[in-house]
Design a protein around this motif. Structure first.
Motif, PDB file in Angstrom:
ATOM      1  N   VAL A 167       0.757  -1.193  -0.089  1.00 60.02           N
ATOM      2  CA  VAL A 167      -0.001  -0.066  -0.123  1.00 60.02           C
ATOM      3  C   VAL A 167       0.782   1.292  -0.090  1.00 60.02           C
ATOM      4  CG1 VAL A 167      -1.873   1.351   1.184  1.00 60.02           C
ATOM      5  CG2 VAL A 167      -1.763  -1.405   1.265  1.00 60.02           C
ATOM      6  N   ALA A 168       0.509   2.405  -0.963  1.00 62.31           N
ATOM      7  CA  ALA A 168       1.095   3.487  -0.913  1.00 62.31           C
ATOM      8  C   ALA A 168       0.244   4.535  -1.129  1.00 62.31           C
ATOM      9  CB  ALA A 168       2.116   3.657  -1.942  1.00 62.31           C
ATOM     10  N   THR A 169       0.373   5.713  -0.065  1.00 57.87           N
ATOM     11  CA  THR A 169      -0.591   6.822   0.115  1.00 57.87           C
ATOM     12  C   THR A 169       0.240   8.079  -0.323  1.00 57.87           C
ATOM     13  OG1 THR A 169      -1.906   5.894   1.445  1.00 57.87           O
ATOM     14  CG2 THR A 169      -2.199   7.891   1.398  1.00 57.87           C
ATOM     15  N   LEU A 170      -0.230   8.667  -1.299  1.00 63.77           N
ATOM     16  CA  LEU A 170       0.331  10.267  -1.678  1.00 63.77           C
ATOM     17  C   LEU A 170      -0.307  11.231  -0.809  1.00 63.77           C
ATOM     18  CD1 LEU A 170       2.315  11.875  -2.997  1.00 63.77           C
ATOM     19  CD2 LEU A 170       1.032  11.675  -5.033  1.00 63.77           C
ATOM     20  N   ALA A 175       7.268  -1.622  -4.015  1.00 62.69           N
ATOM     21  CA  ALA A 175       8.458  -1.835  -2.868  1.00 62.69           C
ATOM     22  C   ALA A 175       7.721  -2.418  -1.610  1.00 62.69           C
ATOM     23  CB  ALA A 175       9.220  -0.673  -2.695  1.00 62.69           C
ATOM     24  N   GLN A 176       6.511  -1.949  -1.089  1.00 64.38           N
ATOM     25  CA  GLN A 176       5.906  -2.544  -0.003  1.00 64.38           C
ATOM     26  C   GLN A 176       5.422  -3.638  -0.248  1.00 64.38           C
ATOM     27  OE1 GLN A 176       5.744  -0.962   3.034  1.00 64.38           O
ATOM     28  NE2 GLN A 176       7.253   0.492   1.829  1.00 64.38           N
ATOM     29  N   ALA A 234       2.543  -1.184   4.395  1.00 65.01           N
ATOM     30  CA  ALA A 234       2.082   0.210   3.728  1.00 65.01           C
ATOM     31  C   ALA A 234       3.051   1.549   4.157  1.00 65.01           C
ATOM     32  CB  ALA A 234       0.716   0.659   4.593  1.00 65.01           C
ATOM     33  N   THR A 235       3.096   2.411   3.376  1.00 67.51           N
ATOM     34  CA  THR A 235       3.892   3.657   3.217  1.00 67.51           C
ATOM     35  C   THR A 235       2.957   4.873   3.004  1.00 67.51           C
ATOM     36  OG1 THR A 235       6.042   4.754   3.043  1.00 67.51           O
ATOM     37  CG2 THR A 235       5.025   3.439   0.966  1.00 67.51           C
ATOM     38  N   VAL A 236       3.449   5.980   3.361  1.00 64.67           N
ATOM     39  CA  VAL A 236       2.903   7.236   3.099  1.00 64.67           C
ATOM     40  C   VAL A 236       4.143   8.142   2.625  1.00 64.67           C
ATOM     41  CG1 VAL A 236       1.723   9.245   4.184  1.00 64.67           C
ATOM     42  CG2 VAL A 236       1.320   6.848   5.096  1.00 64.67           C
ATOM     43  N   LEU A 237       3.736   8.859   1.511  1.00 68.01           N
ATOM     44  CA  LEU A 237       4.676   9.756   0.852  1.00 68.01           C
ATOM     45  C   LEU A 237       4.205  11.208   1.424  1.00 68.01           C
ATOM     46  CD1 LEU A 237       4.280   7.003  -1.140  1.00 68.01           C
ATOM     47  CD2 LEU A 237       5.573   8.646  -2.796  1.00 68.01           C
TER      48      LEU A 237
END
Length: 508
Positions: free
Chosen positions: A469-472, A488-489, A503-506
């Motif tokens: 999961v990626a959140t901009l 990548a996640q 997950a990550t947050v940009l």
């Protein structure tokens, strides 16, 4: 360069295959070949190939004397990887059955494309499939035939092309007096017999008929039933030799991880463009012919009787009616092909092309509004084990089941669930905060595990998924950077043991 039956390496200068399409083929993961295998394949004598005109898999262009299509793109890519040489054999006058016999008796090495059936598999070697299509039952409009499957054909006079996969089934279920087989080179004769009502329905490839309907003006014919319970899976068909057995094993390594979605979209789009050009040319010719007839008749108008004016009016009306039918058919074909070009044929979800377009659109909107934008990448854990243990048909059923989970879970009108390629799915969630999208990802993971689909070769013997999961939230990250972070996640989740969400947050 005009192409003919010439030998050469796949990347050489003179071939009868249009190999520029190999660049549209990609691998989801690398394929390992030993140095000994590479040396053996490069040293092999040129493979002798027979092909048929079966768009969008293979299309023969008489003007350039070359073959192109999805099967050609895949063949060229794998042949290039293996360092194979090959030749396209002549055979424009041969039937499908005669070409198959050439391979089975060793006078040719490969036939493309061919659908798998047990009798063929006993006398040759099939690769894994790379394309699926359907046969259709076709009849004159307005006949009102009550046909909902093969079993309903018994009362009718039926036509079929010699050598196709369904011919033995039709021969077994219909009296010989009711079944007429036509050479592949005379398929137009079969459709003419249908128009003349010497046949009631015919059984023919649905995709090829849709093209013929426009290019041959078969507007009085229609598909009355699609045989979806009997899909045709197409692969490469090799003659049964030890050398070719090793080649098929190598081809299967590539076909198991190949991503041909770009080629599929390109050639389906190519079919649409071809039909557009053809219908436009026919329309212009019809208009010119109509104008010529009108001009000639008008010059003689003062000397013609009233009945001749009426005849001219009828001819003009018939021409206008034909143009109207062609425009309507073209519009319907365009709409159908546009839907196909943006959807995945196996799962019914959006395809990668549709996902990429939506990602760019939502990213541009996010730059204007500042709202968060989230992406999920979902990969089926140990999916190769499903195909190896249960077979590709079961693997397809599993992918459809996961697609249903996504359809139920990713349910807002603004959201998009897509098949990203192979066993990988992607979800686009505009205006969705990081905490919300992580909870959604956990629901998808739990719902997939709740399907309780067996996976005997996996450490945990049931089907699971890993999700990245990626959140901009803020900052100048591009759409591709957002997707790369989700990827990548996903790999982090895989490395951590699978069946989990990372997950990550940009931020700026």
């Amino acid at each position: 360069m005009r192409q003919s039956v010439l030998l050469g390496l796949c990347c050489g200068a003179a071939l009868a295959l249009a190999c520029d399409g190999a660049q549209r083929i990609h691998l989801r993961e690398p394929v390992a070949l030993s140095a000994q295998e590479r040396a053996e394949f490069r040293a092999m004598a040129p493979l002798r190939i027979l092909a048929i005109d079966a768009p969008p898999m293979v299309r023969y262009d008489q003007a350039s004397d070359s073959h192109a299509g999805i099967a050609v793109d895949i063949w060229c890519f794998i042949a290039q990887e293996l360092g194979l040489s090959y030749a396209i054999l002549p055979g424009r006058g041969q039937t499908v059955a005669e070409k198959i016999l050439e391979v089975q008796q060793g006078r040719a090495d490969v036939f493309m494309p061919l659908s798998r059936q047990p009798e063929r598999a006993r006398h040759g070697i099939f690769t894994l499939p790379y394309y699926q299509s359907y046969y259709a039952i076709i009849a004159r409009k307005g006949r009102g035939l009550r046909v909902r499957g093969m079993n309903d054909l018994a009362p009718y006079r039926v036509g079929v092309v010699k050598g196709v996969a369904l011919e033995p089934r039709l021969q077994a279920s219909l009296p010989a007096t009711q079944l007429t087989s036509f050479d592949q080179t005379n398929s137009d004769g079969m459709f003419q017999a249908l128009l003349d009502e010497r046949l009631d329905p015919v059984v023919f490839s649905k995709s090829i008929f849709e093209e013929k309907r426009l290019t041959r003006d078969y507007f009085d014919l229609e598909v009355i039933h699609t045989l979806r319970d009997d899909p045709r899976e197409y692969g490469f068909y090799f003659s049964a030799t030890p050398r070719n057995q090793r080649l098929v094993e190598a081809f299967n390594r590539y076909l198991a991880v190949i991503d041909a979605s770009e080629s599929l979209a390109r050639h389906e789009e190519g079919e649409r463009q071809l039909i557009e050009r053809y219908v436009e040319q026919r329309r212009q010719r019809t208009l010119l012919q109509t104008a010529s007839v009108a001009a000639a008749l008008l010059t003689l108008g003062f000397g013609l009787a009233f009945v001749r004016y009426r005849r001219l009016a009828r001819r003009l009306a018939a021409s206008n009616q034909q143009i109207g039918r062609q425009k309507q058919e073209l519009q319907e074909s365009n709409e159908r092909l546009e839907r196909l070009s943006l959807s995945d044929g196996l799962t019914g979800l959006a395809n990668r092309r549709a996902f990429d377009q939506a990602l760019q659109r939502e990213h541009a909107r996010r730059q204007r509004t500042g709202a968060p934008l989230s992406v999920l990448l979902i990969d089926v854990d140990h999916f190769k084990g499903v195909n190896d243990y249960y077979g590709h048909s079961t693997g397809d059923d599993y992918l459809r089941a996961i697609a249903q989970v996504l359809s139920r879970t990713v349910a807002r009108a603004s959201d998009l669930a897509a098949r990203h390629g192979g066993e990988e799915f992607a979800c686009l969630l505009p205006d969705t905060a990081a905490a919300d999208v992580q909870r959604l990802a956990e629901r998808i993971r739990e719902a997939t595990a709740g399907l309780a689909l067996p996976n005997a070769l996996a450490p945990t013997p049931q089907l699971t998924v890993s999700i990245g999961v990626a959140t901009l939230k803020s900052g100048p990250a591009t759409a591709q950077e957002l997707l790369a972070q989700a990827d990548a996640q996903l790999y982090a989740a895989k490395r951590a043991g699978r069946d989990r969400v990372h997950a990550t947050v940009l931020r700026a």
